[in-house]
Motif scaffolding. Structure first.
Motif, PDB file in Angstrom:
ATOM      1  N   ALA A   1       2.481   1.719  -3.422  1.00  0.00           N
ATOM      2  CA  ALA A   1       1.495   2.198  -4.391  1.00  0.00           C
ATOM      3  C   ALA A   1       1.294   3.702  -4.268  1.00  0.00           C
ATOM      4  CB  ALA A   1       0.170   1.466  -4.189  1.00  0.00           C
TER       5      ALA A   1
ATOM      6  N   GLN B   1       0.443   2.464 -13.658  1.00  0.00           N
ATOM      7  CA  GLN B   1      -0.699   1.957 -12.901  1.00  0.00           C
ATOM      8  C   GLN B   1      -0.233   0.718 -12.127  1.00  0.00           C
ATOM      9  OE1 GLN B   1      -4.321   1.661 -15.320  1.00  0.00           O
ATOM     10  NE2 GLN B   1      -3.409   3.125 -16.748  1.00  0.00           N
ATOM     11  N   PHE B   2      -0.160   0.867 -10.812  1.00  0.00           N
ATOM     12  CA  PHE B   2       0.356  -0.196  -9.946  1.00  0.00           C
ATOM     13  C   PHE B   2      -0.786  -0.723  -9.088  1.00  0.00           C
ATOM     14  CE2 PHE B   2       2.089  -1.726  -5.921  1.00  0.00           C
ATOM     15  CZ  PHE B   2       3.113  -2.556  -6.334  1.00  0.00           C
ATOM     16  N   ALA B   3      -1.019  -2.026  -9.168  1.00  0.00           N
ATOM     17  CA  ALA B   3      -2.083  -2.656  -8.397  1.00  0.00           C
ATOM     18  C   ALA B   3      -1.514  -3.825  -7.604  1.00  0.00           C
ATOM     19  CB  ALA B   3      -3.201  -3.150  -9.316  1.00  0.00           C
ATOM     20  N   TRP B   4      -2.191  -4.190  -6.549  1.00  0.00           N
ATOM     21  CA  TRP B   4      -1.778  -5.377  -5.802  1.00  0.00           C
ATOM     22  C   TRP B   4      -3.013  -6.039  -5.218  1.00  0.00           C
ATOM     23  CZ3 TRP B   4      -2.692  -6.186  -0.593  1.00  0.00           C
ATOM     24  CH2 TRP B   4      -3.083  -5.063   0.165  1.00  0.00           C
TER      25      TRP B   4
ATOM     26  N   THR C   1       0.831  -1.199   0.000  1.00  0.00           N
ATOM     27  CA  THR C   1       0.000   0.000   0.000  1.00  0.00           C
ATOM     28  C   THR C   1       0.868   1.252   0.000  1.00  0.00           C
ATOM     29  OG1 THR C   1      -1.803  -1.116   1.166  1.00  0.00           O
ATOM     30  CG2 THR C   1      -1.774   1.281   1.272  1.00  0.00           C
TER      31      THR C   1
END
Length: 302
Positions: A127, A138-141, A124
């Motif tokens: 990001a 665009q960074f997602a997890w 988090t």
């Protein structure tokens, strides 16, 4: 000849082509930590890699598997033998530098799939930082188990459950049964009545978060009763997780934001490059096809 699913199996020429043909890089992240007396130290990485392999196969060439992150943030398990941990600073640096390297080669969508809840807080933070340092990345997890909370709610689970418990063991029985020592599976802390005062506070829901060492929560490092786990339950969990991640990525591929880097969202969109070529499914993949689903917001620890 089809291009490999793993970035590490590609030549540099194939990698350059993949930036356009496979615009999403999915990175499996795990941990190297105790999972009770019956499961291996690499449980979280094993699950993450299997989920990512299934997701990328379902996406039919539109995503590639990036370099793994096999060791995570596990100081809460450090009293148990074999556990290897990174600090949050080190783990964050690794994720940032992976993302930066991929970005420099042209990728603008990176997804980390973590099998370890101890990585969540750091992901988090990374990001948020990347919004400043790489505003057009665009960074997602996502975690794994939390995406299938509805499936787990229908299982026979203990009042207290989580790490190395019913859900995690079920996944391993489905994905890597040869690594599960069934004869060594034993219950850990599994009822609130059996918790000590500190463990009771740390594991209380709808309350402030209290981080505690696992040896203070459970003598054997297990939360729940893994003896209740079944391979069928594991298959249902993994299937739900895979199809929900696939659904997220499929929508993500069609909603690339156009515009500048001033932090304002532009309402014009374009479809990202990358078709859906045919191909055979890799060994160990789910036998059933992915179905439409909605990605859930991560909440649980494991």
């Amino acid at each position: 000849m089809s291009r490999p699913m793993r970035l590490g199996d590609m030549t540099t020429v194939e990698a350059a082509e993949a930036v356009t043909a496979s615009p999403v890089v999915i990175i499996p992240a795990g941990a190297f930590e105790q999972h009770g007396p019956g499961m291996p130290l690499a449980t979280d990485q094993i699950r993450a890699e299997a989920v990512v392999e299934n997701v990328v196969a379902e996406l039919g060439g539109r995503a590639v598997i990036g370099p793994p992150l096999p060791v995570g943030v596990s100081p809460h398990h450090a009293r148990f033998s074999g556990t290897v941990t990174l600090t949050t600073t080190t783990f964050a640096a690794l994720v940032r530098e992976y993302a930066d390297s991929l970005y420099r080669h042209g990728w603008r969508k990176v997804l980390v799939v973590t099998g370890h809840g101890g990585n969540n807080a750091t992901l988090t933070t990374v990001a948020q930082d990347l919004l400043t340092t790489h505003p057009d990345l665009q960074f997602a997890w996502t975690p794994i188990t939390a995406l299938a909370s509805d499936v787990i709610a229908g299982m026979q689970i203990s009042e207290v459950h989580g790490h190395s418990g019913e859900a995690e063991t079920a996944q391993m029985l489905f994905l890597a049964p040869h690594l599960v020592h069934k004869d060594r599976l034993v219950a850990g802390a599994h009822s609130r009545a059996g918790l000590g005062p500190l463990a009771g506070l740390a594991l209380r829901g709808s309350a402030p978060t209290l981080t505690a060492r696992y040896d203070l929560l459970s003598a054997n490092g297990v939360l729940g009763d893994p003896r209740r786990a079944t391979s069928d339950d594991g298959a249902a969990i993994v299937d739900a997780v895979v199809r929900r991640i696939v659904a997220f990525v499929e929508e993500w591929l069609t909603t690339e934001i156009e515009g500048g880097n001033d932090g304002k969202q532009d309402n014009s969109y374009r479809r990202s490059a990358g078709g859906r070529p045919g191909g055979t499914r890799p060994h160990g993949e789910l036998s059933r096809p992915a179905r439409n689903g909605v990605a859930a917001t991560p909440t649980s620890d494991e």
